[in-house]
Design a protein around this motif. Structure first.
Motif, short mmCIF file in Angstrom:
data_model
loop_
_atom_site.label_atom_id
_atom_site.label_comp_id
_atom_site.label_asym_id
_atom_site.label_seq_id
_atom_site.Cartn_x
_atom_site.Cartn_y
_atom_site.Cartn_z
N TRP A 53 0.84 -1.22 0.00
CA TRP A 53 0.00 0.00 0.00
C TRP A 53 0.87 1.26 0.00
O TRP A 53 0.61 2.21 -0.75
N LEU A 54 1.90 1.26 0.86
CA LEU A 54 2.73 2.47 0.98
C LEU A 54 3.61 2.70 -0.25
O LEU A 54 3.92 3.84 -0.59
N THR A 55 4.01 1.64 -0.93
CA THR A 55 4.92 1.80 -2.07
C THR A 55 4.21 1.91 -3.40
O THR A 55 4.68 2.61 -4.30
N LEU A 56 3.05 1.25 -3.55
CA LEU A 56 2.39 1.23 -4.84
C LEU A 56 1.33 2.31 -4.99
O LEU A 56 1.26 2.98 -6.00
N ASN A 57 0.53 2.53 -3.98
CA ASN A 57 -0.57 3.49 -4.11
C ASN A 57 -0.96 4.05 -2.74
O ASN A 57 -2.01 3.71 -2.20
N PRO A 58 -0.11 4.89 -2.18
CA PRO A 58 -0.41 5.40 -0.83
C PRO A 58 -1.61 6.35 -0.80
O PRO A 58 -2.13 6.64 0.29
N GLN A 59 -2.04 6.88 -1.98
CA GLN A 59 -3.17 7.79 -1.99
C GLN A 59 -4.51 7.04 -1.84
O GLN A 59 -5.52 7.65 -1.49
N ALA A 60 -4.51 5.72 -2.12
CA ALA A 60 -5.76 4.95 -2.08
C ALA A 60 -6.13 4.61 -0.64
O ALA A 60 -5.38 4.87 0.31
N GLU A 61 -7.32 4.01 -0.50
CA GLU A 61 -7.76 3.55 0.81
C GLU A 61 -6.83 2.44 1.30
O GLU A 61 -6.32 1.64 0.49
N PRO A 62 -6.58 2.32 2.59
CA PRO A 62 -5.69 1.26 3.10
C PRO A 62 -6.36 -0.11 2.97
O PRO A 62 -7.60 -0.21 2.91
N PRO A 63 -5.56 -1.14 2.88
CA PRO A 63 -6.14 -2.50 2.78
C PRO A 63 -6.92 -2.85 4.04
O PRO A 63 -6.63 -2.35 5.14
N ALA A 64 -7.91 -3.73 3.86
CA ALA A 64 -8.74 -4.12 5.00
C ALA A 64 -7.94 -4.98 5.97
O ALA A 64 -7.17 -5.84 5.57
N ALA A 65 -8.08 -4.71 7.25
CA ALA A 65 -7.39 -5.48 8.28
C ALA A 65 -8.14 -5.28 9.58
O ALA A 65 -8.93 -4.35 9.74
N SER A 66 -7.92 -6.20 10.49
CA SER A 66 -8.60 -6.14 11.78
C SER A 66 -7.58 -6.05 12.89
O SER A 66 -6.38 -6.26 12.69
N GLY A 67 -8.08 -5.74 14.07
CA GLY A 67 -7.21 -5.72 15.23
C GLY A 67 -6.18 -4.61 15.18
O GLY A 67 -6.42 -3.49 14.71
N LEU A 68 -5.01 -4.96 15.70
CA LEU A 68 -3.93 -3.98 15.79
C LEU A 68 -3.52 -3.47 14.42
O LEU A 68 -3.24 -2.28 14.23
N TRP A 69 -3.45 -4.35 13.43
CA TRP A 69 -3.06 -3.93 12.08
C TRP A 69 -4.10 -3.00 11.47
O TRP A 69 -3.75 -2.03 10.78
N GLY A 70 -5.34 -3.25 11.69
CA GLY A 70 -6.38 -2.36 11.18
C GLY A 70 -6.28 -0.96 11.78
O GLY A 70 -6.41 0.05 11.09
N ASP A 71 -6.05 -0.90 13.09
CA ASP A 71 -5.90 0.40 13.75
C ASP A 71 -4.67 1.14 13.23
O ASP A 71 -4.70 2.35 13.00
N LEU A 72 -3.56 0.38 13.04
CA LEU A 72 -2.32 0.99 12.54
C LEU A 72 -2.53 1.55 11.14
O LEU A 72 -2.11 2.68 10.83
N LEU A 73 -3.19 0.80 10.26
CA LEU A 73 -3.44 1.28 8.90
C LEU A 73 -4.36 2.49 8.90
O LEU A 73 -4.15 3.45 8.13
#
Length: 438
Positions: A53-73
């Motif tokens: 996400w950060l290298t290819l298309n940081p302007q787009a919505e972040p990938p779906a994730a749950s828990g700690l990773w979801g909060d970090l994104l």
């Protein structure tokens, strides 16, 4: 339950499942390792998604994730969005600044801490000849090579502007002003004052020409008046009284013309040809004798000299400056006053002082004392025979000697006129001062 606790329980759960499965298969260690590996694989998958996400298309919505990773994104996305908004505002502000600078008639050049040119407006291209294709990043003194500008740039004393011809057109007169800002960066502004310079030159030429033309008829008039005064006993009494006033006013006009001519020469002639170390003792004694003659014994005039190097300058101009200060002290102090002519060292170099214990001057008048024809008391100044040009002459003489005038005075506390000369204007100990003749 906090995100960290949830991740911890996930790790414990996967490790427990792996351990239980391994125990059933009679390999508890392998089962525990498999559970931990599954947990690691999950985090590596989320880390890979973050990296993509950060290298290819940081302007787009972040990938779906749950828990700690979801909060970090989500936090990273909000931070990036805030940064983009801030960056947009800064770019808009910078664009408006550039547009307003482009609309200015004055040249604006931004210099980094080393003096290299970073940016300039179109007026700078027109006045200074800057070209974006090859001048960006070059030092400003590579473009404006006048020694006076180089000295001004390196002196770092930008309180007063510098007037010079344009580096691409000597007919264009520019006024340079440098301002320090930021991390020792500089903002250079150049204003076209060609029209004002021409008007000032016309004024100087007019004053010089008129003063020169008045000199001859005034000399003739004064000569005839002096001849008539020698035969005043043969004239009717009413003519004799008028003759004395005519002589007084003719002498005053002659002094005024001489002062105007001197001012004109100081303004137009760069000088420096007659500069040499001066014998300050002899110069001060000579001025003291002249001041005593003008005083007629009404004031006490003394000389004080501390150990200081000799001044390098024009004998005629320095004598004129200190004579004007001393004669003003004689004219404007009451009988019985004490006047001191002083030459002494100073932290900046050396100073020449004229001090009196007379009536003093209201501080409101001090900033304007060096203006032409400015008088604190017009009636008293006219009665004493002053032209109103003495301090203007002093100011121009000091400017030609890289010096400045300081005035300290208060009503009832006398006055101190201090001429401050830089160390560069003092002679080396080995140099022999030139004799000053009275």
């Amino acid at each position: 339950m906090s995100l960290w606790k949830r991740e911890l329980w996930r790790l414990v759960l996967l490790a427990g499942l792996g351990l239980a499965t391994g125990w059933l298969l009679s390999a508890p260690a392998a089962g525990l390792a498999a559970g931990l590996a599954a947990c690691l694989a999950f985090h590596l998958y989320q880390l890979r998604a973050l990296h993509r996400w950060l290298t290819l298309n940081p302007q787009a919505e972040p990938p779906a994730a749950s828990g700690l990773w979801g909060d970090l994104l989500d936090r990273l996305y909000r931070y990036q969005k805030g940064q983009r908004i801030t960056q947009g505002r800064l770019l808009g502000t910078l664009r408006r600044i550039q547009e307003s600078s482009e609309a200015m008639r004055d040249s604006v050049v931004m210099l980094d801490r080393h003096g290299d040119m970073e940016w300039w407006n179109s007026a700078a291209e027109r006045m200074l000849g800057l070209k974006a294709s090859h001048d960006r990043g070059h030092h400003i003194t590579n473009l404006v090579r006048d020694p006076r500008f180089i000295d001004y740039f390196h002196a770092r004393d930008y309180r007063e502007p510098l007037t010079l011809p344009s580096p691409i057109d000597e007919r264009m007169i520019l006024q340079f002003q440098i301002t320090l800002y930021g991390d020792d960066e500089r903002l250079l502004m150049a204003r076209d004052i060609t029209r004002l310079h021409r008007l000032e030159q016309m004024r100087r030429d007019f004053v010089a020409n008129v003063s020169h033309e008045l000199r001859t008829p005034l000399t003739v008039l004064a000569g005839y008046l002096e001849t008539y005064a020698d035969h005043a006993d043969q004239l009717p009494p009413r003519f004799a009284r008028g003759l004395g006033q005519m002589q007084q006013q003719a002498h005053r006009m002659q002094n005024l013309v001489e002062d105007l001519l001197l001012l004109s020469r100081l303004e137009t002639d760069r000088g420096g040809e007659d500069h040499a170390p001066l014998a300050m003792d002899e110069l001060l004694d000579s001025v003291r004798r002249d001041a005593e003659a003008l005083s007629g014994g009404r004031q006490t005039v003394t000389v004080e000299r501390e150990e200081a190097a000799s001044l390098v300058g024009s004998e005629q101009e320095i004598r004129s400056a200190i004579s004007n200060l001393a004669f003003n002290a004689v004219r404007y102090t009451p009988p019985g006053s004490r006047i001191v002519l002083r030459w002494r060292p100073h932290p900046e170099g050396a100073c020449l002082e004229v001090e009196d214990d007379g009536e003093g001057i209201d501080p409101v008048h001090i900033p304007r004392l060096t203006e032409r024809f400015y008088r604190v008391d017009k009636g008293r100044s006219t009665a004493t025979g002053g032209t109103g040009l003495g301090l203007a002459i002093v100011k121009h003489v000091l400017l030609r000697h890289d010096a400045r005038l300081e005035i300290e005075s208060r009503p009832g506390q006398g006055a101190l006129f201090r001429c401050l000369f830089p160390a560069e204007r003092l002679s080396a100990p080995s140099e022999s001062p030139r004799s000053v003749h009275a």
